[in-house]
Design an enzyme around this catalytic site. Structure first.
Site, PDB file in Angstrom:
ATOM      1  N   GLU A  32       3.735 -25.317   0.643  1.00  0.00           N
ATOM      2  CA  GLU A  32       3.881 -24.907   2.045  1.00  0.00           C
ATOM      3  C   GLU A  32       3.799 -26.129   2.944  1.00  0.00           C
ATOM      4  O   GLU A  32       2.691 -26.547   3.326  1.00  0.00           O
ATOM      5  CB  GLU A  32       2.729 -23.971   2.451  1.00  0.00           C
ATOM      6  CG  GLU A  32       2.666 -22.671   1.713  1.00  0.00           C
ATOM      7  CD  GLU A  32       1.964 -21.601   2.563  1.00  0.00           C
ATOM      8  OE1 GLU A  32       2.581 -20.562   2.805  1.00  0.00           O
ATOM      9  OE2 GLU A  32       0.812 -21.819   2.988  1.00  0.00           O
ATOM     10  N   ASN A  39       0.884 -13.082   3.245  1.00  0.00           N
ATOM     11  CA  ASN A  39      -0.420 -13.553   3.713  1.00  0.00           C
ATOM     12  C   ASN A  39      -0.593 -13.076   5.154  1.00  0.00           C
ATOM     13  O   ASN A  39       0.019 -13.625   6.069  1.00  0.00           O
ATOM     14  CB  ASN A  39      -0.475 -15.088   3.628  1.00  0.00           C
ATOM     15  CG  ASN A  39      -1.747 -15.647   4.221  1.00  0.00           C
ATOM     16  OD1 ASN A  39      -2.691 -14.909   4.516  1.00  0.00           O
ATOM     17  ND2 ASN A  39      -1.783 -16.963   4.406  1.00  0.00           N
ATOM     18  N   LYS A  95      -3.092 -13.350   7.055  1.00  0.00           N
ATOM     19  CA  LYS A  95      -3.999 -14.188   7.859  1.00  0.00           C
ATOM     20  C   LYS A  95      -4.970 -13.275   8.616  1.00  0.00           C
ATOM     21  O   LYS A  95      -5.356 -12.236   8.081  1.00  0.00           O
ATOM     22  CB  LYS A  95      -3.189 -15.115   8.771  1.00  0.00           C
ATOM     23  CG  LYS A  95      -2.119 -15.886   7.972  1.00  0.00           C
ATOM     24  CD  LYS A  95      -1.433 -16.977   8.718  1.00  0.00           C
ATOM     25  CE  LYS A  95      -0.435 -17.677   7.790  1.00  0.00           C
ATOM     26  NZ  LYS A  95       0.224 -18.813   8.395  1.00  0.00           N
ATOM     27  N   GLY A 111       4.796 -21.256  10.493  1.00  0.00           N
ATOM     28  CA  GLY A 111       4.754 -20.607  11.801  1.00  0.00           C
ATOM     29  C   GLY A 111       5.599 -21.280  12.868  1.00  0.00           C
ATOM     30  O   GLY A 111       5.440 -21.006  14.064  1.00  0.00           O
ATOM     31  N   SER A 117       7.876 -20.299   7.299  1.00  0.00           N
ATOM     32  CA  SER A 117       8.973 -19.722   8.082  1.00  0.00           C
ATOM     33  C   SER A 117      10.022 -19.001   7.226  1.00  0.00           C
ATOM     34  O   SER A 117      11.224 -19.027   7.533  1.00  0.00           O
ATOM     35  CB  SER A 117       9.631 -20.786   8.968  1.00  0.00           C
ATOM     36  OG  SER A 117       8.685 -21.286   9.896  1.00  0.00           O
ATOM     37  N   HIS A 147      -5.404 -23.049   1.653  1.00  0.00           N
ATOM     38  CA  HIS A 147      -4.351 -22.916   2.658  1.00  0.00           C
ATOM     39  C   HIS A 147      -4.574 -23.973   3.739  1.00  0.00           C
ATOM     40  O   HIS A 147      -5.712 -24.298   4.071  1.00  0.00           O
ATOM     41  CB  HIS A 147      -4.391 -21.512   3.274  1.00  0.00           C
ATOM     42  CG  HIS A 147      -3.184 -21.225   4.116  1.00  0.00           C
ATOM     43  ND1 HIS A 147      -3.040 -21.737   5.396  1.00  0.00           N
ATOM     44  CD2 HIS A 147      -2.064 -20.514   3.862  1.00  0.00           C
ATOM     45  CE1 HIS A 147      -1.875 -21.335   5.880  1.00  0.00           C
ATOM     46  NE2 HIS A 147      -1.260 -20.593   4.973  1.00  0.00           N
ATOM     47  N   GLU A 173      -4.467 -23.892   6.800  1.00  0.00           N
ATOM     48  CA  GLU A 173      -5.306 -23.447   7.923  1.00  0.00           C
ATOM     49  C   GLU A 173      -6.782 -23.492   7.541  1.00  0.00           C
ATOM     50  O   GLU A 173      -7.632 -23.777   8.381  1.00  0.00           O
ATOM     51  CB  GLU A 173      -4.883 -22.036   8.363  1.00  0.00           C
ATOM     52  CG  GLU A 173      -3.551 -22.078   9.109  1.00  0.00           C
ATOM     53  CD  GLU A 173      -2.698 -20.834   8.950  1.00  0.00           C
ATOM     54  OE1 GLU A 173      -3.204 -19.787   8.510  1.00  0.00           O
ATOM     55  OE2 GLU A 173      -1.484 -20.926   9.262  1.00  0.00           O
TER      56      GLU A 173
END
Ligand code: 13P
Length: 266
Positions: free
Chosen positions: A176, A12, A14, A182, A222, A104, A106
């Site tokens: 996730e 991904n 992003k 991250g 991660s 997701h 985000e």
């Protein structure tokens, strides 16, 4: 009977890479995998570029007959019309995409994407003949309270509640945990397995064994070449959704090779 799900290593990107950088990346990835005699029957590799790079990736994949698959990071819930800035599922499908990432964390955080909207995205993706990669996972707070498994299972249920067996069997779920994204704080292999197993068992109860065994469940958060081998050795972890490490082509190729190696004994 042992169930064979082909593992998926999904990068991904992003909001990274313009179409020139995307083109260079795909060329180098293809070259690295070819050089390593990579067996795509043992492991699928998929990339998720920005909308602006999808056409470039499509042209390259088709021209060079690459085995890499690709998809989009989000989709509109509507099919066409006065929705400035939105991109429909049909537009994405016509670019040769196999997948769309839906929900997701985000997107849930920075956009008004609630459960109802996420269900509509899943339906739009399925109607256009692609597979949704549904992202779920707890934040640090739910983990602190010890309710992380119920939370992730609940997020899957909220979306699958109105789906048929056939529609659900086409889902890919990405577990996730938000605290792992991250941050460099990867879930332990045991905890990734526990969550994946809880999600699969809940699917089994609601939709039966065929559906539960068909759905690929990825881990994200991660993931690097240092932790990938142990994570993929877990029976219910069918691959990865990778952010940061998927921006480094050598690292992504290395993870794909580790995953393909792990399937030799599966
Ligand atoms: P990182 O691999 O950078 O933690 O990101 C995970 C992710 O959000 C993939 O969708």
């Amino acid at each position: 009977m042992t169930v064979r799900r082909i593992p998926l290593v999904a990068g991904n990107w992003k909001m990274n890479f313009d179409h020139l950088e995307a083109t260079y990346f795909v060329q180098k990835l293809a070259w690295l995998l070819r050089d390593a005699h990579f067996d795509f029957k043992r492991c699928e590799v998929a990339l998720f570029p920005s909308f602006t790079s999808l056409r470039s990736v499509q042209v390259l994949v088709e021209a060079d007959r690459l085995r890499v698959t690709y998809g989009a990071q989000s989709v509109s819930v509507t099919t066409q019309g006065a929705f400035t800035g939105d991109v429909s599922a049909d537009m994405i499908a016509h670019l040769g995409c196999s997948y769309v990432i839906v929900g997701h964390s985000e997107r849930r955080k920075y956009h008004p994407e609630d459960d109802a909207n996420i269900v509509d995205q899943v339906r739009a993706v399925l109607a256009a003949g692609m597979q949704p990669i549904l992202c779920v996972g707890e934040s640090f707070e739910e983990r602190r309270q010890g309710i992380e498994l119920d939370f992730a299972v609940g997020q899957v249920r909220d979306v699958t509640r109105d789906l048929s067996d056939e529609e659900t069997s086409k889902l890919i779920v990405a577990y996730e945990p938000v605290w792992a994204i991250g941050t460099g704080m990867v879930a332990t292999p045991q905890s990734a397995q526990e969550a994946s197993c809880a999600i699969r068992e809940d699917l089994r109860e609601t939709f039966g064994a065929d559906v539960a065994d068909a759905v690929r469940i990825l881990y994200g958060g991660s993931v690097t070449s240092k932790n990938a081998a142990e994570l993929i050795s877990q029976p219910d972890v069918d691959g990865f959704l990778i952010g940061g490490a998927a921006l480094d082509v050598d690292e992504l190729a290395k993870i794909a090779r580790l995953v393909s190696k792990s399937t030799q004994g599966r």
